[in-house]
Motif scaffolding. Structure first.
Motif, PDB file in Angstrom:
ATOM      1  N   ARG B 157      31.410 -12.926  -5.357  1.00 14.14           N
ATOM      2  CA  ARG B 157      30.483 -13.929  -5.896  1.00 14.14           C
ATOM      3  C   ARG B 157      29.217 -14.002  -5.052  1.00 14.14           C
ATOM      4  N   GLU B 158      29.359 -13.765  -3.772  1.00  6.54           N
ATOM      5  CA  GLU B 158      28.206 -13.723  -2.870  1.00  6.54           C
ATOM      6  C   GLU B 158      28.625 -12.989  -1.608  1.00  6.54           C
ATOM      7  N   MET B 159      27.677 -12.784  -0.717  1.00 12.40           N
ATOM      8  CA  MET B 159      27.991 -12.119   0.552  1.00 12.40           C
ATOM      9  C   MET B 159      28.332 -13.186   1.590  1.00 12.40           C
ATOM     10  N   MET B 160      28.847 -12.721   2.723  1.00  5.76           N
ATOM     11  CA  MET B 160      29.132 -13.664   3.790  1.00  5.76           C
ATOM     12  C   MET B 160      28.597 -13.119   5.111  1.00  5.76           C
ATOM     13  N   SER B 161      27.962 -14.001   5.864  1.00 11.27           N
ATOM     14  CA  SER B 161      27.390 -13.626   7.153  1.00 11.27           C
ATOM     15  C   SER B 161      27.934 -14.579   8.199  1.00 11.27           C
ATOM     16  N   ALA B 162      28.140 -14.068   9.395  1.00  4.97           N
ATOM     17  CA  ALA B 162      28.752 -14.926  10.399  1.00  4.97           C
ATOM     18  C   ALA B 162      28.100 -14.748  11.757  1.00  4.97           C
ATOM     19  N   VAL B 163      28.121 -15.814  12.534  1.00  7.42           N
ATOM     20  CA  VAL B 163      27.538 -15.798  13.871  1.00  7.42           C
ATOM     21  C   VAL B 163      28.237 -16.870  14.707  1.00  7.42           C
ATOM     22  N   ALA B 164      28.251 -16.672  16.007  1.00  8.19           N
ATOM     23  CA  ALA B 164      28.771 -17.733  16.866  1.00  8.19           C
ATOM     24  C   ALA B 164      27.603 -18.482  17.480  1.00  8.19           C
ATOM     25  N   CYS B 165      27.619 -19.805  17.352  1.00  4.49           N
ATOM     26  CA  CYS B 165      26.616 -20.618  18.028  1.00  4.49           C
ATOM     27  C   CYS B 165      27.359 -21.504  19.018  1.00  4.49           C
ATOM     28  N   GLY B 166      26.597 -22.210  19.822  1.00  2.56           N
ATOM     29  CA  GLY B 166      27.285 -23.085  20.762  1.00  2.56           C
ATOM     30  C   GLY B 166      26.361 -23.573  21.843  1.00  2.56           C
ATOM     31  N   ARG B 167      26.974 -23.953  22.960  1.00  3.06           N
ATOM     32  CA  ARG B 167      26.196 -24.448  24.088  1.00  3.06           C
ATOM     33  C   ARG B 167      26.560 -23.632  25.317  1.00  3.06           C
ATOM     34  N   VAL B 189      31.259 -21.990  18.828  1.00  7.51           N
ATOM     35  CA  VAL B 189      31.497 -22.363  17.431  1.00  7.51           C
ATOM     36  C   VAL B 189      31.214 -21.172  16.523  1.00  7.51           C
ATOM     37  N   PRO B 190      32.220 -20.375  16.202  1.00 12.81           N
ATOM     38  CA  PRO B 190      32.000 -19.306  15.230  1.00 12.81           C
ATOM     39  C   PRO B 190      31.845 -19.915  13.830  1.00 12.81           C
ATOM     40  N   VAL B 191      30.823 -19.457  13.119  1.00  4.53           N
ATOM     41  CA  VAL B 191      30.533 -19.999  11.789  1.00  4.53           C
ATOM     42  C   VAL B 191      30.315 -18.840  10.823  1.00  4.53           C
ATOM     43  N   ALA B 192      30.914 -18.918   9.625  1.00  2.00           N
ATOM     44  CA  ALA B 192      30.590 -17.963   8.568  1.00  2.00           C
ATOM     45  C   ALA B 192      30.053 -18.732   7.386  1.00  2.00           C
ATOM     46  N   MET B 193      28.960 -18.206   6.807  1.00  2.00           N
ATOM     47  CA  MET B 193      28.328 -18.912   5.705  1.00  2.00           C
ATOM     48  C   MET B 193      28.076 -17.943   4.561  1.00  2.00           C
ATOM     49  N   SER B 194      28.280 -18.417   3.332  1.00  9.96           N
ATOM     50  CA  SER B 194      28.033 -17.560   2.170  1.00  9.96           C
ATOM     51  C   SER B 194      26.530 -17.485   1.906  1.00  9.96           C
ATOM     52  N   SER B 195      26.107 -16.375   1.281  1.00  8.09           N
ATOM     53  CA  SER B 195      24.676 -16.077   1.226  1.00  8.09           C
ATOM     54  C   SER B 195      23.912 -16.915   0.206  1.00  8.09           C
ATOM     55  N   LEU B 196      24.551 -17.301  -0.915  1.00  9.29           N
ATOM     56  CA  LEU B 196      23.810 -17.994  -1.968  1.00  9.29           C
ATOM     57  C   LEU B 196      24.026 -19.500  -1.932  1.00  9.29           C
ATOM     58  N   THR B 197      25.287 -19.916  -1.948  1.00 16.84           N
ATOM     59  CA  THR B 197      25.566 -21.352  -1.996  1.00 16.84           C
ATOM     60  C   THR B 197      25.574 -21.983  -0.606  1.00 16.84           C
ATOM     61  N   LYS B 198      25.414 -21.164   0.438  1.00 16.47           N
ATOM     62  CA  LYS B 198      25.334 -21.650   1.829  1.00 16.47           C
ATOM     63  C   LYS B 198      26.553 -22.489   2.202  1.00 16.47           C
ATOM     64  N   ILE B 228      21.025 -12.796   9.432  1.00 17.84           N
ATOM     65  CA  ILE B 228      22.035 -11.732   9.396  1.00 17.84           C
ATOM     66  C   ILE B 228      22.216 -11.232   7.964  1.00 17.84           C
ATOM     67  N   TYR B 229      22.166 -12.162   7.005  1.00 21.35           N
ATOM     68  CA  TYR B 229      22.299 -11.755   5.603  1.00 21.35           C
ATOM     69  C   TYR B 229      21.173 -10.794   5.219  1.00 21.35           C
ATOM     70  N   ASP B 230      19.947 -11.075   5.638  1.00 20.76           N
ATOM     71  CA  ASP B 230      18.826 -10.166   5.330  1.00 20.76           C
ATOM     72  C   ASP B 230      19.105  -8.763   5.866  1.00 20.76           C
ATOM     73  N   MET B 231      19.686  -8.715   7.066  1.00 23.11           N
ATOM     74  CA  MET B 231      19.983  -7.402   7.657  1.00 23.11           C
ATOM     75  C   MET B 231      21.115  -6.710   6.900  1.00 23.11           C
TER      76      MET B 231
END
Lengths: 269, 252
Positions: B157-167, B189-198, B228-231
């Protein structure tokens, strides 16, 4: 699948109207009960009942070596098992991915909150430290296992006392001394959702009907110390933040209700 | 080999505040390539700085063993693993509790976007291997898995991109290195987000943070995921543009 399509539809339609099968509000917990000291052989133990869900946690202590990168700290080892007796769908054998996930989520909550003062568990730096084994067993599964396990874990730790040791660091099992040093009371709260409705403390039937879960563990000061979103649920950023606030508020209530005395003592310190 | 891309040029380091000279919202140099495992139905290689991951997809194919087949949808099987030499101290080969948990949360996240209902009684396997670890391996693996699924032509349904953020060291940062993860005040905080519906489909955390910090982390993660999704899009286009050209040459 334990629920029929008809039941599933009914549960969902109730949630859409902000209601639940057992008459609770969406953010309302079932009654929580704790029995301390269910096993006298354990250094600490507790049984937690949330409605019909029943989880027992026990603490055993041993003397072992510290991790090389933390030579002055005690060691925490957490494990969990869904006993085959707890639900017809549970099978005997090694813990599966759900039990492993539960153990690791509870472990992160206890560890990252600094609930156990691990530095006080050092006996000889770099050589001998206390190893805390925290074992969690699900006896009856009627939903919300992570929250029940997390509450059982901290209850068992609060109930635990260090065994006496001789001068050569031999453990005298039947003589307990000081309580395990506890600095915080982490409480995991798991949120499930249907549409835009967020629910707390779901039953096994509700969990069968809904997809996914989000657990947020908070400390006494309201800070978050562990989170886990899983089982195929996705949330918007706003939902995540709303869920985190819900979890913090629910944890505060549970802490005040179940761990009043310890909370007072920790807040004074 | 695709060329390395850093979203900020190295010379412009005025806002640099991190051990490796990056700005707080700057990703490590990212490298992505699709179609790296020739035998697989789809595959991808992803580098986040020194973290290197390969993912390969097989299927959809009939579920094996058959009694585990789901009559309503395909079963998604995800295996995340670290190679023994990918970390400082040799890791015993094979799955452990950590990798079982990571495999599970990656599977859970991907199952929100893969059209599993299109393939009842089938299985789709996603294998992810960490070649070199410098933090953020699960998010790199998930980013690679999403690319590999797309490369395999599996309906999503869409792509998924992930990154870890944090402090780390008092600052909210994206894409932490191992050095930053080991900071005294580190929050991961590892986070994965879908490309269209965020929508957020993977979210884990350990550390100690306030709700306000969490909100800031989520905002930074959203921004980083869309970069990351653009890449990912570009990596997919790269492969298929190249293949398209080859087809054209053959036609002539």
């Amino acid at each position: 699948m334990m629920s029929s399509k008809l039941t599933a539809e009914y549960v969902r339609s109730l949630i859409e109207r902000g209601k639940r099968l057992d008459g609770r509000k969406l953010d309302e917990f079932r009654e929580i009960k704790i029995n301390y000291g269910v096993s006298e052989k354990a250094e600490g133990s507790a049984e937690v009942m949330i409605g019909n869900t029943r989880v027992v946690a026990g603490v055993k202590m041993d003397i072992g070596e510290p991790y090389p990168d933390m030579p002055n700290k005690g060691v925490l080892v957490t494990s969990a098992e869904f006993l085959a007796m707890a639900a017809p769908e549970f099978e005997p054998g090694l813990p599966g991915e759900n039990a492993i996930e539960l153990a690791r989520v509870v472990d992160r909550g206890v560890r990252e909150s600094g609930a156990i003062d691990l530095e006080k568990l050092c006996l000889v730096e770099g050589e001998k430290v206390w190893v805390v084994f925290l074992d969690i067993f699900v006896l009856n599964h009627d939903g919300n296992l992570i929250d029940a396990a997390g509450i059982a874990a901290i209850a068992a730790l609060l109930n635990a006392k260090l065994p006496k040791i001789t001068e050569d660091y031999e453990i005298v099992r039947d003589e307990l001394t000081d309580p395990l040093p506890i600095k915080d009371i982490p409480i995991p709260i798991t949120i499930r959702k249907y549409g835009e409705h967020l629910l707390l403390d779901t039953t096994a039937l509700e969990e069968d009907v809904l997809t996914g879960k989000f657990t947020v563990t908070t400390k006494i000061n309201g800070n978050i110390c562990a989170m886990q979103l899983s089982d195929g649920m996705s949330m918007t950023k706003d939902e995540v933040l709303q869920a985190a606030r819900m979890a913090r508020d629910a944890a505060t209530k549970i802490r005040e209700k179940l761990f009043k005395d310890k909370l007072k003592e920790l807040k004074k310190a | 080999m695709p060329k390395k891309k850093s979203e900020e040029s190295k010379s412009n380091n005025k806002g640099a505040v991190r051990p490796d000279g990056r700005k707080v919202d700057e990703l490590r140099p990212v490298k992505m390539e699709v179609g790296v495992i020739e035998r697989a139905n789809g595959s991808a290689y992803v580098e986040f700085g020194k973290t290197k991951v390969v993912a390969a997809v097989y299927g959809p194919e009939p579920m094996h063993p058959r009694h585990l087949a789901d009559p309503e949808k395909a079963v998604l099987i995800c295996r995340y693993n670290m190679l023994p030499f990918s970390v400082e101290d040799r890791k015993k080969p094979g799955p452990d509790r950590r990798s079982i948990e990571i495999s599970k949360v990656i599977k859970d996240a991907l199952s929100t976007i893969v059209a599993l209902e299109e393939f009842p009684k089938c299985m789709i396997s996603v294998d992810m291997v960490v070649l070199q670890a410098d933090a953020g391996t699960r998010v790199a693996a998930l980013t690679a898995a999403s690319l590999a699924l797309a490369d395999a032509g599996i309906p999503m349904r869409e792509m998924m991109s992930a990154v870890a953020c944090g402090r780390a060291n008092g600052k909210i940062v994206v894409d932490l290195t191992k050095e930053e993860e080991d900071a005294e005040d580190a929050v991961d905080v590892p986070v994965a987000m879908s490309s269209l519906t965020k929508k957020i489909a993977l979210l884990q955390m350990d550390g100690d943070m306030t709700l306000e910090e969490f909100e800031e982390i989520l905002n930074k993660a959203e921004e980083a995921c869309s970069k990351i999704y653009d890449m990912q899009r570009e990596a997919l286009l790269n492969k298929y543009e190249k293949e398209g050209k080859e087809v054209n040459i053959n036609d002539e």
